[in-house]
Design a protein around this motif. Structure first.
Motif, mmCIF file in Angstrom:
data_model
loop_
_atom_site.group_PDB
_atom_site.id
_atom_site.type_symbol
_atom_site.label_atom_id
_atom_site.label_comp_id
_atom_site.label_asym_id
_atom_site.label_seq_id
_atom_site.Cartn_x
_atom_site.Cartn_y
_atom_site.Cartn_z
ATOM 1 N N THR A 23 -39.749 -7.855 41.048
ATOM 2 C CA THR A 23 -41.075 -8.250 41.505
ATOM 3 C C THR A 23 -41.366 -7.810 42.930
ATOM 4 O O THR A 23 -42.509 -7.891 43.386
ATOM 5 N N THR A 64 -37.181 -7.129 34.359
ATOM 6 C CA THR A 64 -38.512 -7.340 34.904
ATOM 7 C C THR A 64 -39.516 -6.558 34.076
ATOM 8 O O THR A 64 -39.246 -5.438 33.651
ATOM 9 N N THR A 65 -40.685 -7.158 33.872
ATOM 10 C CA THR A 65 -41.753 -6.449 33.168
ATOM 11 C C THR A 65 -43.040 -6.392 33.975
ATOM 12 O O THR A 65 -43.865 -5.516 33.761
ATOM 13 N N ASP A 69 -43.303 -11.825 37.186
ATOM 14 C CA ASP A 69 -42.213 -12.452 36.432
ATOM 15 C C ASP A 69 -41.581 -13.575 37.270
ATOM 16 O O ASP A 69 -41.460 -13.477 38.502
#
Length: 405
Positions: free
Chosen positions: A260, A323-324, A328
């Motif tokens: 992030t 992580t997307t 997140d």
């Protein structure tokens, strides 16, 4: 069917609903507002020789105050709005381009962004071709050709973050889309398979099956502070406990999922632009400034002794894991003081995020911060009027050599 043809058909056939139109209206106002806020920015004379779409996109992005599609980490409106305005389009063209950009961004995936690509530019050039192409009246086949023609310009890397190059390469993507659309209208040929091949080579997965509605799945995040979106959450978290800060700090620990904060490249920023991509400076401005606004992200503000001292006291604990998106998990902050006490703050969703949309009052505050006359200029804003405002605020250079003097 290729991804290009599937996207082109979706863009051509999509019919917007009330929520789509509301998103388009807000995106137009937000993009024009943050561009107008940059009227006195040093980049303005530098960008003056560029074509309309490039010039307007660069100026709308240079303050890093424009909206973000958090699902794909792409600045959708700063590419799509200038492309539409340059081509004489309206909300339908914007929603087509924005929708294609969101779907292309999903095909590219987080891995593309994590590899260092500036996804706003890579997804942006083909999407801008659709936005401009629909404004120019292209059918689905010609839209697919326009996307393929934009592929050579679908680049941009994160090493640009913290420099003028970041906003300029966004401008290049918007202009490339407009150019590709005009070439397609003139009859230029291109194989739509080029888009699919490019997607694969830059780490994406071409797809022909994607949501038909809404136009922009997941919605758009509106920034409350003029800096990288990865800084919005820690700044907001600190502002929630700022009135509890007391005495002398001994240290600030920021705990966050590692992915992030991927775009925060500058641990000890030297300039205002670098400060927009710095977790330590996010802490400093959140604690030092009543509102982390434009004045907080100048060279002078970043070099303040108090800011430099605070940045040296920040430790960032980057927790590993998949992580997307930049939202997140959550951010957790601990402020330690010389008397042995500590203040804690945790936050998952910053104000302005799609799940926590800005209130009317928050939008008014943002637009007012963009300049004393900006709210009045935005009243009753139409796409045609927006194009006039951008031409007036950022006119084309009639003599490029004049910019050298």
């Amino acid at each position: 069917m290729t991804a290009a043809r599937a996207l082109a058909q979706w863009a051509h056939d999509h019919r917007a609903d009330h929520d789509d139109h509301a998103l388009a209206d807000r995106a137009l106002a937000d993009t024009v507002a943050v561009a107008l806020a940059a009227r006195d920015h040093p980049l303005r004379p530098v960008a003056a020789p560029l074509p309309d779409a490039a010039r307007w996109a660069a100026m709308a992005h240079v303050l890093d105050f424009d909206d973000l599609h958090t699902d794909t980490t792409t600045h959708i409106s700063v590419v799509s709005v200038p492309a539409v305005l340059a081509a004489g389009g309206d909300a339908r063209a914007y929603l087509a381009g924005a929708g294609v950009m969101a779907r292309l961004g999903a095909m590219l995936g987080w891995g593309h962004y994590a590899a260092g690509w500036h996804a706003t530019c890579t997804a942006g050039a083909p999407a801008a071709a659709v936005a401009a192409g629909l404004a120019l009246g292209l059918d689905a086949d010609r839209l697919a050709a326009a996307m393929a023609l934009a592929v050579p310009a679908a680049g941009g890397v994160q090493e640009a973050f913290g420099t003028h190059s970041k906003s300029l390469q966004v401008g290049f993507a918007a202009d490339a889309g407009v150019r590709a659309a005009r070439l397609a209208r003139a009859g230029a040929t291109a194989d739509p398979r080029a888009l699919d091949a490019w997607l694969t080579r830059v780490g994406g997965t071409p797809a022909t099956d994607f949501p038909a509605a809404p136009a922009v799945p997941g919605g758009l995040a509106i920034k409350m502070y003029p800096c990288c979106y990865a800084m919005q959450r820690p700044i907001a978290a600190l502002r929630e406990v700022r009135d509890r800060v007391h005495g002398d700090l001994t240290g600030v620990t920021v705990t966050t999922p590692a992915g992030t904060v991927h775009p925060l490249l500058h641990d000890r920023p030297r300039t205002g632009l670098e400060g927009k991509f710095s977790m330590p400076y996010a802490v400093a401005t959140a604690l030092l400034d009543d509102y982390p606004g434009f004045g907080s992200f100048t060279d002078e503000a970043v070099s303040r002794p108090a800011a430099q001292k605070l940045m040296g006291q920040v430790t960032v604990d980057r927790r590993p894991g998949e992580t997307t998106t930049l939202l997140d998990g959550e951010v957790a902050l601990r402020l330690d003081f010389t008397d042995g006490t500590a203040v804690h703050s945790e936050l998952a969703l910053p104000p302005g995020s799609p799940q926590r949309p800005p209130s009317a009052a928050e939008l008014r505050h943002k637009f007012a911060a963009c300049g004393p006359g900006v709210p009045d200029l935005l009243a009753g804003l139409t796409w045609e009027r927006a194009a006039e405002l951008m031409r007036t605020a950022f006119p084309a250079a009639t003599d490029p050599t004049a910019q050298e003097s």
